[in-house]
Design an enzyme around this catalytic site. Structure first.
Site, PDB file in Angstrom:
ATOM      1  N   LEU A  11       0.763 -23.166 -12.875  1.00 49.47           N
ATOM      2  CA  LEU A  11      -0.301 -22.065 -12.387  1.00 49.47           C
ATOM      3  C   LEU A  11       0.240 -21.107 -11.596  1.00 49.47           C
ATOM      4  O   LEU A  11      -0.275 -19.824 -11.736  1.00 49.47           O
ATOM      5  CB  LEU A  11      -1.143 -23.059 -11.324  1.00 49.47           C
ATOM      6  CG  LEU A  11      -2.400 -23.781 -12.151  1.00 49.47           C
ATOM      7  CD1 LEU A  11      -3.272 -24.339 -11.022  1.00 49.47           C
ATOM      8  CD2 LEU A  11      -3.105 -23.054 -13.226  1.00 49.47           C
ATOM      9  N   LYS A 180     -13.806 -30.454  -7.796  1.00 45.46           N
ATOM     10  CA  LYS A 180     -12.329 -30.560  -8.303  1.00 45.46           C
ATOM     11  C   LYS A 180     -11.878 -31.872  -8.018  1.00 45.46           C
ATOM     12  O   LYS A 180     -11.132 -32.410  -8.861  1.00 45.46           O
ATOM     13  CB  LYS A 180     -11.706 -29.348  -7.766  1.00 45.46           C
ATOM     14  CG  LYS A 180     -10.256 -29.333  -8.447  1.00 45.46           C
ATOM     15  CD  LYS A 180      -9.340 -28.363  -8.028  1.00 45.46           C
ATOM     16  CE  LYS A 180      -8.089 -28.102  -8.681  1.00 45.46           C
ATOM     17  NZ  LYS A 180      -7.155 -27.079  -8.520  1.00 45.46           N
ATOM     18  N   ASN A 188      -6.600 -37.793 -13.193  1.00 47.43           N
ATOM     19  CA  ASN A 188      -5.161 -37.744 -13.151  1.00 47.43           C
ATOM     20  C   ASN A 188      -4.787 -39.142 -13.124  1.00 47.43           C
ATOM     21  O   ASN A 188      -3.747 -39.309 -13.984  1.00 47.43           O
ATOM     22  CB  ASN A 188      -4.891 -36.934 -11.791  1.00 47.43           C
ATOM     23  CG  ASN A 188      -5.269 -35.500 -11.988  1.00 47.43           C
ATOM     24  OD1 ASN A 188      -6.002 -34.973 -12.818  1.00 47.43           O
ATOM     25  ND2 ASN A 188      -4.507 -34.865 -11.370  1.00 47.43           N
TER      26      ASN A 188
END
Length: 305
Positions: A11, A180, A188
């Site tokens: 990112l 999120k 995850n």
């Protein structure tokens, strides 16, 4: 505008590349091979290279006007500590990190009166090599104040929009942070423990059932805390994120493979801690956090033999 980016992972590379189109961007990264690659080839995203500076020295970012933090939550304290008393009070600090607790870590290091904006982003990128990434999907970013003025938050949102991102601001960022968090908590640990890309949550019925239970449990905690989530069905939201990132190995899997501590305490562990405060049981998140920690220990033992 002078922009600093702490962390040149996937990112950090993606945002640095976009922002470098019209700004002076410098990235702080401890891995020498990444710094050298950026110096030699620039930041490369989707085959396009853009010039940017990279350094291992925090002092080269002291004069920036905006400082983005993209390191793992486990590294936040270490990464921002060199900036104590070195940034202008007008410098906007922006955290787009996973999990909860980054606001507290940054303020512990830099003080409670800093101009801090916290954001939730669904942007995703795949690391191809040092300073190289491929954007995956078409995400969006929402920013809110954790000390920054509304004007500062709007300025950062415009900066991102000018760089080609979908960006907006919210008066209350908590619903977006929890949105999120719920997606990260569901996706995850499941894909990381199975050592498969995110898409396993949709292709394997058992993985999907565990992920659905994790998401629903985290949403129950948020509801108990009276946080208005930005969706009505947590599992439908998680599925939409998986569809966008199905081919990706998420950061938790990457950390397990690399033998470094994962962010599980800031994701599933954060759900467990919030559940205790709200008197909501969280057996799924507690179990998955324990399993990830067990896998971390296994990797550490394997590395030492």
């Amino acid at each position: 505008m002078r922009i600093g980016i702490v962390g040149a992972g996937a990112l950090g590379t993606l945002f640095g590349h976009r922002l470098a189109a019209g700004n002076d961007v410098v990235l702080l990264e401890q891995r020498r091979e990444i710094v050298d690659a950026i110096a030699r080839d620039g930041l490369q995203v989707d085959g396009e290279s853009r010039a940017a500076r990279a350094t291992t020295e925090a002092r080269e970012l002291f004069g920036v006007q905006v400082l983005f933090v993209f390191v793992r939550a486990t590294d936040t304290l270490r990464a921002v500590r060199p900036f104590v008393n070195e940034l202008s009070p007008a410098t906007a600090i922006v955290s787009l990190q996973n999990g909860l607790g980054n606001e507290e870590a940054i303020k512990t290091s830099l003080g409670s009166t800093i101009s801090l904006a916290i954001g939730a982003t669904t942007e995703s990128a795949l690391t191809l090599g040092p300073g190289q990434a491929r954007r995956v999907g078409d995400g969006s970013t929402v920013l809110g104040s954790a000390g920054a003025s509304p004007e500062a938050c709007n300025r950062v949102a415009r900066l991102l929009a000018d760089a080609g991102f979908r960006a907006s601001t919210a008066y209350d960022i908590r619903p977006h942070l929890w949105g999120k968090l719920i997606a990260n908590a569901a996706i995850n640990p499941v894909s990381a423990l199975l050592e498969r890309p995110n898409g396993v949550v949709l292709t394997d019925v058992y993985a999907g059932e565990v992920a659905r239970s994790l998401a629903q449990e985290a949403a129950t905690v948020a509801n108990a805390m009276r946080i208005p989530l930005p969706f009505t069905d947590p599992w439908s939201y998680v599925r939409s994120i998986v569809e966008q990132t199905a081919e990706l190995d998420n950061s938790m899997l990457y950390d397990l493979r690399s033998g470094v501590p994962t962010e599980v305490d800031f994701i599933n562990g954060a759900v467990v801690a919030a559940g205790r405060r709200a008197a909501v049981t969280t057996p799924y998140n507690e179990t998955l956090a324990a399993l990830v920690h067990a896998r971390e220990g296994t990797r550490e033992r394997d590395a030492s033999t």
